[in-house]
Design an enzyme around this catalytic site. Sequence first.
Site, short mmCIF file in Angstrom:
data_model
loop_
_atom_site.label_atom_id
_atom_site.label_comp_id
_atom_site.label_asym_id
_atom_site.label_seq_id
_atom_site.Cartn_x
_atom_site.Cartn_y
_atom_site.Cartn_z
N SER A 188 -1.00 -1.04 -5.77
CA SER A 188 -0.81 -2.21 -6.50
C SER A 188 -0.34 -1.96 -7.85
O SER A 188 -0.48 -0.67 -8.49
CB SER A 188 -2.35 -3.09 -6.55
OG SER A 188 -2.83 -3.14 -5.33
N GLU A 198 4.45 -33.96 0.57
CA GLU A 198 3.04 -33.35 0.01
C GLU A 198 3.26 -32.78 -1.14
O GLU A 198 4.48 -32.48 -1.72
CB GLU A 198 2.61 -32.36 1.20
CG GLU A 198 1.89 -32.83 2.18
CD GLU A 198 0.77 -33.83 2.20
OE1 GLU A 198 -0.39 -33.14 2.55
OE2 GLU A 198 0.61 -34.60 1.49
N HIS A 222 0.98 -1.30 0.20
CA HIS A 222 -0.07 -0.06 0.01
C HIS A 222 0.80 1.38 0.04
O HIS A 222 0.05 2.37 -0.24
CB HIS A 222 -0.73 -0.01 1.29
CG HIS A 222 -2.04 -0.90 1.11
ND1 HIS A 222 -2.90 -0.87 1.88
CD2 HIS A 222 -2.27 -1.95 0.14
CE1 HIS A 222 -4.18 -2.18 1.50
NE2 HIS A 222 -3.41 -2.30 0.50
N LYS A 253 -16.01 -7.50 -6.66
CA LYS A 253 -15.19 -8.63 -7.79
C LYS A 253 -14.26 -9.69 -7.14
O LYS A 253 -14.52 -10.62 -7.35
CB LYS A 253 -13.92 -7.64 -8.39
CG LYS A 253 -13.45 -8.20 -9.76
CD LYS A 253 -12.76 -7.51 -10.32
CE LYS A 253 -12.44 -7.98 -11.90
NZ LYS A 253 -11.81 -7.00 -12.63
N ASP A 254 -13.63 -9.37 -5.78
CA ASP A 254 -13.08 -10.43 -5.05
C ASP A 254 -13.94 -11.29 -4.51
O ASP A 254 -13.87 -12.58 -4.49
CB ASP A 254 -12.40 -9.68 -3.70
CG ASP A 254 -10.97 -9.18 -4.30
OD1 ASP A 254 -10.72 -9.25 -5.76
OD2 ASP A 254 -10.42 -8.52 -3.47
#
Length: 391
Positions: A209, A275, A205, A231-232
Site C-alpha cells: 500500500s 441516480e 499487494h 482500525k478498519d
Amino acid sequence: MSRRLSILKQPILSVVNDHLIDYPTPSNLSYWWSFGSLAGICLVLQIATGVFLAMHYTPHVDLAFLSVEHIMRDVTGGWLLRYMHANGASMFFIVVYFHIFRGLYYGSYASPRELVWCVGVVILLLMIITAFIGYVLPWGQMSFWGATVITSLASAIPVVGDTIVTWLWGGFSVDNATLNRFYSLHYLLPFIIAAASIVHIAALHQYGSNNPLGVNSSVDKIPFYPYYYTKDLVGWVAFALFFSIFIFYAPNVLGHPDNYIPANPMSTPAHIVPEWYFLPVYAILRSIPNKLGGVAAIAFVFLSLFALPFINTSYVRSSNFRPIHKKLFWVLAADCLILGWIGCQPVEPPYVLIGQIATVVFFLYFALVPFLGILENRLITHQATSSAQVA
C-alpha cells in the site's frame, strides 16, 4: 507453534494469512485507507441481497413492477432486502468515490502502482454499468425513460451506432427483450466486479500500500492483523450506523419518486434524471451540444482517469508535499460537486453555461497534471540546490 506452521502450509489458509493477517502494512496509514475494505463489504452486501431478490423478481414488462411491490409487501423481510440493495448501491458509490479521491490526493496511482489504479478504473466503469442496468429493473417511469435516453446515446457512434442500440434493446424499442438482457447482465456483472477486485488486491499487494507520506515504507511495516483490522473495524461500525439511517429512516431519499409509478411509454416525465452517483458524468454529457461529442466526453472521462499514472511526472506522490497540486485537487473536488448539482437541474440558462465551465475545469485538471509535475520537480531541484549551496 508447529501446529500453526502446519496449518499455514495449507494453500487456501496460506493465502488468507499472507493477504489478510500477516500482510505487511505501512505503520502510518490513516482512516482514509479504510475505504478499500469498506468497498469490499459493500460488494459482498450487494451480491448477497441481489441473489435473494432475484428469487422473487420477475423480468417481464407486465410483471416486473408488480414483483418489486410483491417483494416489498408480501415477502418476509423483503422490504429490508430491497432497501439494503437499493441504498447499498449509493453506499457503494460513496465509499468508492472517497477511495478514488484519496488515491488522487495521495498519489496512489504513481509508479509502481499503475496496474492497481487502472484495474480500479475498470472496476468503476463496471460498477456504473451494473448500477445503470439495475436501476432499469424496477420498471418504473424513471427506469424506462432513463434506459431509453442512455441507450439511445450509442446511436451517435458512426457506422455501428444504430446496430449497437438495436442489440441493446433486443428490438426496435425498450421492451421486454431489453429488460431480460439487463436482468441477465445485472446478475452476471457483480461477479465480474468481484473477480476484478481480486486482481486489484493482488496488484496492490505486489508492491504494498501507499501511505500518507508517499514514501517507501518497506522498513516500517506492521502486520495487518490485529492493528489495521481493529482500525478498519471502527470504520465498519461507523459505516453500518450511517447505512442504517438511510435503510430505516430515509430509504427513498436517494431515489426518484417517479420510479414508484409504473413505466408508461406514452407519458414522458417532466425531467429525466439518473441516480445521484451518475450526475457528474451526466452533467458533462449534457454540457456538450452535440450527441457524439457528449458520448466522446464521457469516454474521455474514463480515458483521463486511466491515463493518469502515465501522464504523471511528479517525483512526489502525496499532496501534503505538493502545495500547488493540493489546491488543484480541491478545485477538482469542488468542481465534481458542482457537476453533480448541475446534473439534476433542468437544461436551461444559467445551468447550461455553469455545466460547460465545470466540464472545462474537470478536463483541465488532467491536462495540467504533467506540466504541474514538471514545474514541481524544478522547484524541488532548485530548493535542493539552494540548500546545498547554503550548507
